[in-house]
Each structure stands twice: as C-alpha cells, then as structure tokens.
Design a protein around this motif. Structure first.
Motif, PDB file in Angstrom:
ATOM      1  N   LEU A 150       0.580  -1.550  -0.135  1.00  0.00           N
ATOM      2  CA  LEU A 150       0.041   0.126  -0.274  1.00  0.00           C
ATOM      3  C   LEU A 150       1.052   1.184  -0.071  1.00  0.00           C
ATOM      4  O   LEU A 150       0.556   2.627  -0.729  1.00  0.00           O
ATOM      5  N   VAL A 151       1.809   1.206   1.148  1.00  0.00           N
ATOM      6  CA  VAL A 151       2.700   2.569   0.882  1.00  0.00           C
ATOM      7  C   VAL A 151       3.602   2.637  -0.274  1.00  0.00           C
ATOM      8  O   VAL A 151       3.461   4.124  -0.854  1.00  0.00           O
ATOM      9  N   SER A 152       3.906   1.876  -1.011  1.00  0.00           N
ATOM     10  CA  SER A 152       4.532   1.785  -2.109  1.00  0.00           C
ATOM     11  C   SER A 152       3.984   2.045  -2.885  1.00  0.00           C
ATOM     12  O   SER A 152       4.485   3.057  -4.266  1.00  0.00           O
ATOM     13  N   ASN A 153       2.761   2.179  -3.318  1.00  0.00           N
ATOM     14  CA  ASN A 153       1.657   2.138  -4.407  1.00  0.00           C
ATOM     15  C   ASN A 153       1.226   3.532  -4.179  1.00  0.00           C
ATOM     16  O   ASN A 153       1.090   4.952  -5.017  1.00  0.00           O
ATOM     17  N   LEU A 154       0.793   4.162  -2.538  1.00  0.00           N
ATOM     18  CA  LEU A 154       0.756   5.232  -2.691  1.00  0.00           C
ATOM     19  C   LEU A 154       1.928   6.509  -2.670  1.00  0.00           C
ATOM     20  O   LEU A 154       2.108   7.607  -2.911  1.00  0.00           O
ATOM     21  N   SER A 155       3.249   5.937  -2.705  1.00  0.00           N
ATOM     22  CA  SER A 155       4.014   6.894  -3.229  1.00  0.00           C
ATOM     23  C   SER A 155       4.542   7.154  -4.429  1.00  0.00           C
ATOM     24  O   SER A 155       4.784   8.141  -5.219  1.00  0.00           O
ATOM     25  N   GLN A 156       4.279   6.305  -5.555  1.00  0.00           N
ATOM     26  CA  GLN A 156       4.001   6.334  -6.505  1.00  0.00           C
ATOM     27  C   GLN A 156       2.901   7.283  -7.289  1.00  0.00           C
ATOM     28  O   GLN A 156       3.364   8.584  -8.427  1.00  0.00           O
ATOM     29  N   MET A 157       2.795   7.292  -6.898  1.00  0.00           N
ATOM     30  CA  MET A 157       0.362   8.166  -6.998  1.00  0.00           C
ATOM     31  C   MET A 157       0.963   9.228  -6.604  1.00  0.00           C
ATOM     32  O   MET A 157       0.881  10.402  -7.156  1.00  0.00           O
ATOM     33  N   PHE A 158       1.802  10.141  -4.819  1.00  0.00           N
ATOM     34  CA  PHE A 158       2.427  11.473  -5.111  1.00  0.00           C
ATOM     35  C   PHE A 158       2.886  11.679  -6.121  1.00  0.00           C
ATOM     36  O   PHE A 158       3.115  12.791  -6.358  1.00  0.00           O
ATOM     37  N   ASN A 159       4.335  10.881  -6.104  1.00  0.00           N
ATOM     38  CA  ASN A 159       5.022  11.233  -7.252  1.00  0.00           C
ATOM     39  C   ASN A 159       4.757  11.647  -8.762  1.00  0.00           C
ATOM     40  O   ASN A 159       4.587  12.681  -9.453  1.00  0.00           O
ATOM     41  N   ILE A 168       8.582  10.486  -0.944  1.00  0.00           N
ATOM     42  CA  ILE A 168       9.838  10.135  -0.816  1.00  0.00           C
ATOM     43  C   ILE A 168       9.295   9.575   0.830  1.00  0.00           C
ATOM     44  O   ILE A 168       9.811   8.203   1.222  1.00  0.00           O
ATOM     45  N   LYS A 169       8.438  10.575   1.627  1.00  0.00           N
ATOM     46  CA  LYS A 169       8.024  10.240   2.771  1.00  0.00           C
ATOM     47  C   LYS A 169       7.356   8.231   2.995  1.00  0.00           C
ATOM     48  O   LYS A 169       7.515   7.917   3.963  1.00  0.00           O
ATOM     49  N   TYR A 170       6.468   8.420   1.437  1.00  0.00           N
ATOM     50  CA  TYR A 170       5.808   6.863   1.545  1.00  0.00           C
ATOM     51  C   TYR A 170       6.801   5.858   0.785  1.00  0.00           C
ATOM     52  O   TYR A 170       6.667   4.872   1.515  1.00  0.00           O
ATOM     53  N   ALA A 171       7.821   6.410   0.103  1.00  0.00           N
ATOM     54  CA  ALA A 171       8.930   5.058   0.376  1.00  0.00           C
ATOM     55  C   ALA A 171       9.313   4.859   1.552  1.00  0.00           C
ATOM     56  O   ALA A 171       9.931   3.716   1.761  1.00  0.00           O
ATOM     57  N   ASP A 172      10.082   5.539   1.798  1.00  0.00           N
ATOM     58  CA  ASP A 172      10.728   6.089   3.444  1.00  0.00           C
ATOM     59  C   ASP A 172       9.180   4.484   3.762  1.00  0.00           C
ATOM     60  O   ASP A 172       9.945   3.655   4.548  1.00  0.00           O
ATOM     61  N   MET A 173       8.493   4.470   4.243  1.00  0.00           N
ATOM     62  CA  MET A 173       7.690   4.368   5.118  1.00  0.00           C
ATOM     63  C   MET A 173       7.794   2.463   4.610  1.00  0.00           C
ATOM     64  O   MET A 173       7.835   1.399   4.529  1.00  0.00           O
ATOM     65  N   ALA A 174       7.993   2.540   3.003  1.00  0.00           N
ATOM     66  CA  ALA A 174       7.855   1.277   2.580  1.00  0.00           C
ATOM     67  C   ALA A 174       9.371   0.613   2.777  1.00  0.00           C
ATOM     68  O   ALA A 174       8.979  -0.924   2.886  1.00  0.00           O
ATOM     69  N   GLU A 175       9.641   0.824   2.397  1.00  0.00           N
ATOM     70  CA  GLU A 175      11.315   0.224   3.674  1.00  0.00           C
ATOM     71  C   GLU A 175      11.603   0.020   4.238  1.00  0.00           C
ATOM     72  O   GLU A 175      12.126  -0.883   5.055  1.00  0.00           O
ATOM     73  N   ASN A 176      10.749   0.666   5.356  1.00  0.00           N
ATOM     74  CA  ASN A 176      10.728   0.603   6.973  1.00  0.00           C
ATOM     75  C   ASN A 176       9.373  -0.798   7.153  1.00  0.00           C
ATOM     76  O   ASN A 176       9.987  -0.825   8.659  1.00  0.00           O
ATOM     77  N   SER A 177       9.035  -1.659   6.074  1.00  0.00           N
ATOM     78  CA  SER A 177       7.961  -2.055   6.551  1.00  0.00           C
ATOM     79  C   SER A 177       7.985  -3.112   5.474  1.00  0.00           C
ATOM     80  O   SER A 177       7.874  -4.073   5.203  1.00  0.00           O
ATOM     81  N   ILE A 178       9.341  -3.608   4.910  1.00  0.00           N
ATOM     82  CA  ILE A 178       9.749  -4.488   4.646  1.00  0.00           C
ATOM     83  C   ILE A 178       9.221  -5.771   4.911  1.00  0.00           C
ATOM     84  O   ILE A 178       9.763  -6.043   6.406  1.00  0.00           O
ATOM     85  N   PRO A 179       8.577  -7.026   4.652  1.00  0.00           N
ATOM     86  CA  PRO A 179       8.237  -8.287   4.782  1.00  0.00           C
ATOM     87  C   PRO A 179       9.592  -9.063   5.220  1.00  0.00           C
ATOM     88  O   PRO A 179      10.874  -8.695   4.047  1.00  0.00           O
TER      89      PRO A 179
END
Length: 591
Positions: A150-159, A168-179
């Motif tokens: 979810l946060v990865s794709n939200l990052s792309q939409m805001f981009n 960038i904020k959501y991309a960092d969130m994606a990195e911090n929530s890697i399964p």
C-alpha cells in the motif's frame, strides 16, 4: 531532455507488481498447492516465462484447489492480465477479489495494484480517490506485506502528482515495513524515482546506485532494468551519451527476455537520443522510428514527443525541410497533449484533496452536532443562565462550522480559477480559451459582427532551452506574455495554447486591422530582448492570422487556417506575419 517521471514511471509501476511475493522454499510436491502458489508468485518478474508455465499447471489442477487457493490463483491471473496490458480485464478481476474473496491480504494487494491500473489508464480522479481511501486504511493494515504494498503504491501516486516530499515519505515507510524474506529493491527504486522527478538525482547519486545494487542482488530483472534505464536517462541529461549506449547494450538481453513494452520504448528512445547526440543521424532516425512503431496513431506520450523531437532535429541537420517541419508539427501536438495530461494529473490530485477536506468537515460537523445535542439534554434541567450559556455555545459552534464551510468554498473557487489559467504565464490555458472563443464567435455570428484569430509561435525557442536551460526558457515565455499584453486591449482573448505557442482572438476586428495588430506585436517582440543575469536573448515570433470574413465563425476552421498561415510564416523564414489569404510568396516581414 525533460526530467519527467512519465518515461520511467510505467517501468517502476510494473516493478511494483513484483513486490507482493515472499520467497518460499522449493516446491516439494504437486499437492502442496499453497506453497506452489506462493513460489509461483515470487517468480513473476524474476523468471516471467516460468511464471506463465506454472500458471498453466495450476489451472490444470484448479479443481483440486481450496477456495482460498482458487482466490490466490485469480489474483495471479489478474496480475498477468495487467502485465500483458489487458487493463479492463485485470480491473474487473481485482475488484472481484476486493469485494468477494474475504481475504484482507489479497484485497489489500489487489487494491494497491488497482491503483496502478487506474493511473496507467489516466483515470486520475478515480486513482487519487482510491489513494485517499487507502491512506485512511493504513492504520488498520496489520499485515506487513499488504502494508508495504500500500505505501509503495501510494508513493508512486504522489510522485505522479508532483508531490515529491510525500512520495519520498511513503517510499521510506515502505522500506521500514519490508516483510521478512523480502529485499529493499522496490522501496529503493521508488525512492530513486521520486528523487528523479523532484530533480534531486544524478547518475552518481548514492540512492540510485543503491536501487541498482539491491535489485541486482534480489535478481529482480524488471526492477533492475527500471533502475538502469533511469540511470541511462540521467547520463543523457548530463551530456554522456556514450555511457547511455554502453548501459543499453548491457541490459539489452534482459529487455528482450522480459519484453515489457514501457522498457522497450524507453530503451529505444534513449538509443535515439544518444545516437543523435553522438552525430549518428541514421541510427538515431531508426531508433526514433522504432518508438513510433510501438505506439498507435492516436497515442500521446512522453516517448512519442521525444522521438518526434529527435526526428525533427535529424531531418533539420540533413537539410530535409519538409520532413523536419512535419515532425515538428507532430512534436508540437505531442507536447500539447503531454502538458494537458500533467495538468489533468495535478488538478485531479487537488480535487481529491478538496473532496477529502469536505468529507472531513462533514464528519467534524456531525460530531459537533452530536456533542451539542448531548449538551442540550444536560442543560434542559438547569437554570435560565445555564440555558443562555448553551445558546451562546451553540451559536459559536454554528459560526465555526459556517466559517469552515466558507473557507472550503473559497478554496474550491480558487482551484476553479486556477483550472482556467496557465500556471507559468497567468493567462488563459488552452481548454478555457477554446470554450471562451466558441462562445464569443457564436455571439458575433448572431449580430453579424466579425473576429480574427492570431496564432503566434516563438522562433527557435528550443534553442533557448538547449543553450540557456529551461529556467531561462520560462523567463522568455513570461517576458513574451508581458510584452504582448502591453500591446493588447482588455477585450482581446489571450491564451497560451501549449509550449511556446499563443493564441489571440480579436473581437469586432477586420482582417486588415488584425494584420496591423499582428505586425505591431511582431515588432514589439523583436524590439524587446530578454536580459537576465548578464545574458541577452534576442526574440522573434512567427504569426498566422485568420479572419471570420474569409473562414466563417467555426472555431476549428479558424484554428486550422491560422495554424496553416503560421507554418507558412515559418517556411518563409520566420519573424513575419502571414494571413490566411496570403500565398507562399505574399508574406509580411517584421523587419
């Protein structure tokens, strides 16, 4: 080269599709369907041919799958349909999974991919509305994989909306929530894409190299190709075409194996631009024509715009004037369409934000009303003085709500005004000019009046961008508008039609008066060079004039005649005025 995400984003978006698989242990037996499904999912962009083979095998054994496993198979089918460009089919499948699977993880993953689907198809209002809903659902997304998607794709939409800091904020969130078991290939890639779109990236940036290294280590070929194509684009921006060619040769085999259309187009375009910069016109022409062959006749894209620009420059250098002019006309049309798409993207984002604000205010209003009702019940048993206090509190609350609603309405009106104006120059944009001109022409036709359309194009504007940079190009456009406004009357309708082209509708004006006005504008521009930071840029314009006396009151015909006159002015040597009644030999020079 325009530093815009659209040449890179589809590849990054498809790389996102790979980010919903967790690496599984080797498949043990044909009856371990759940494990086989998970392992198949992990192969989508690592080994796509094998992924397709496994899908076929799963469909042969579909009758032995449990209900949850069948939903998982439908999800993999939807992914494959989207990968193959069958967006309508995949959208239907994703919606069915979201509404009926009963699996919150599959529903979240399908929602994230549906967001990509809508954006790729330019359904921006629906995409941003979905993005708002997904943002609201983040706090309750407990599954690490679903949350990361979810946060990865939200990052792309805001981009896409030009909101670089949010991306960038959501991309960092994606990195911090890697399964567990996943790599940071995709978060690193979308962060690099956001930095690129915000003009904060170079070919030597650590963030870009990290995206390349992590995707290579993860054996994510689609993600690796996206990152390297991004690097190739930066090499071109930095004037290093040889490095771009070497990079494209390096990833050529991988591109051919995956055969993903956005990557193929990006690679061909970069080859065309690199060859052009290296002076190999023949190879540049071949590569640019290959880009054209990958698109339909009515397509509008950044790839096509840049390909037509390469062809225009090649033919111009070769002295093929007719071919160069034809490609330039295609370039202008693509540029207009692309600028309109960016405007629609930004406006859709602003509209979605306004809708979200109204919903929040409505919720807040209902909450306040509930509190007021509870307060009323407790005050009914109190004294008259307490009743007066209640009335005062009620009035204050209503005044607060009215003030908030007033601010929202004022904000909506402001965005409506912004939608009619060009963001850079402050004059009317293309869409509003066309609707206003249609209305005025109908009025003039009814009262037997007259009108003239002037089409203006800055001469050699791309040379200004190439020589001094896009910042100077923006200054030149703003300066040109200021000079022209000084020469026009308030009754005239003045707009930027796209790029360096402007349009003016003169109301109640004869053809001879329009020619005089156009000649005056041409002289004014030539006599007003741009001076900025010690640099002086001389300007001139080519002008085409069309009159209702000759063309009638149909706007489309006026536009065609004015554009035709404009192109005759360019062919005649530029810096001159040509009317719709002029022949190739009857042109007016501004000199």
């Amino acid at each position: 080269m325009a530093r815009l995400l659209s040449r890179i984003w589809p590849g990054v978006a498809m790389a996102a599709l790979a980010f919903c698989a967790i690496t599984q242990p080797s498949f043990a037996s044909a009856t371990d369907h759940a494990g086989f499904l998970d392992e198949t999912e992990s192969l989508r962009t690592k080994d796509h041919p094998q992924y397709v083979q496994r899908l076929a095998q799963l469909h042969q054994e579909a009758s032995s799958l449990t209900t949850s496993e069948q939903w998982h198979l439908r999800y993999l089918d939807a992914w494959e349909a989207m990968f193959e460009g069958e967006y309508t089919k995949s959208e239907s499948q994703f919606n069915e999974i979201i509404d009926h699977s009963g699996d919150p993880v599959l529903a979240a993953k399908s929602s994230a991919l549906l967001l990509n689907n809508l954006a790729i198809n330019r359904r921006y209002e629906e995409a941003f509305a979905l993005a708002n809903r997904l943002t609201t659902s983040l706090p309750v997304a407990t599954d690490s994989l679903a949350r990361s998607m979810l946060v990865s794709n939200l990052s792309q939409m805001f981009n896409m909306a030009g909101q670089t800091d949010l991306a960038i904020k959501y991309a960092d969130m994606a990195e911090n929530s890697i399964p567990a078991g996943e790599t940071d290939c995709h978060p690193a890639l979308i962060k690099a894409a956001a930095l690129y779109n915000g003009k904060r990236l170079t070919s030597s940036s650590r963030d870009l190299q990290r995206a390349v290294d992590t995707c290579v280590a993860a054996r994510e070929s689609v993600g690796t190709n996206s990152a390297l194509l991004l690097m190739g684009s930066l090499f071109l921006d930095e004037g290093q075409p040889s490095k771009t060619m070497a990079l494209l040769d390096r990833i050529g085999p991988s591109l051919r194996i995956n055969h993903y259309s956005p990557h193929d187009q990006s690679a061909q375009l970069q080859r065309a631009q690199a060859y052009a910069k290296l002076g190999n016109d023949e190879e540049a022409r071949k590569a640019a024509l290959a880009v054209l062959a990958m698109n339909g006749p009515d397509d509008i894209s950044e790839w096509l715009k840049e390909a037509y620009d390469v062809l225009y420059r090649v033919e111009k250098r070769q002295g093929n004037t007719a071919a160069a002019l034809s490609y330039y006309e295609h370039f202008v049309a693509q540029d207009k369409g692309y600028l309109n798409d960016i405007s629609v993207r930004s406006l859709a984002y602003e509209v979605s934000q306004q809708h979200q604000m109204v919903q929040n205010l409505a919720t807040e209003s209902l909450s306040k009303q509930n509190r007021i009702l509870r307060l009323q019940q407790s005050l009914d048993a109190n004294t008259v003085s307490t009743g007066r206090l209640y009335i005062a509190l009620l009035l204050v609350s209503l005044a607060s709500i009215a003030l908030l609603l007033f601010r929202v309405k004022r904000s909506q009106l402001r965005f409506k005004r912004m939608s009619t104006l060009d963001g850079l120059t402050g004059i009317l944009n293309h869409q509003h000019f066309m609707s206003e001109a249609e209305r005025i022409l109908r009025v003039q036709e009814k009262k037997l009046g007259s009108a003239c359309l002037i089409s203006i194009d800055l001469d050699h504007f791309k040379q200004v961008n190439d020589t001094y940079g896009h910042a100077m190009g923006d200054i030149v456009l703003q300066h040109t508008v200021a000079v022209l406004q000084d020469e026009l009357r308030p009754i005239h309708i003045f707009a930027r039609l796209g790029g360096e082209e402007f349009g003016i509708l003169l109301v109640g004006c004869t053809s001879s008066q329009a020619m005089a006005t156009a000649q005056r504008l041409c002289v004014a521009i030539e006599g007003s060079p741009v001076e900025d930071d010690g640099r002086v840029v001389s300007l001139s314009v080519s002008v085409g004039v069309a009159s209702t006396d000759r063309c009638g009151f149909e706007l489309s015909r006026l536009c065609r005649e004015a554009d035709a006159a404009l192109y005759r002015a360019k062919r005649a040597g530029r810096n001159r005025v040509v009317a719709d009644t002029d022949t190739e030999n009857d042109t007016l020079s501004a000199a």
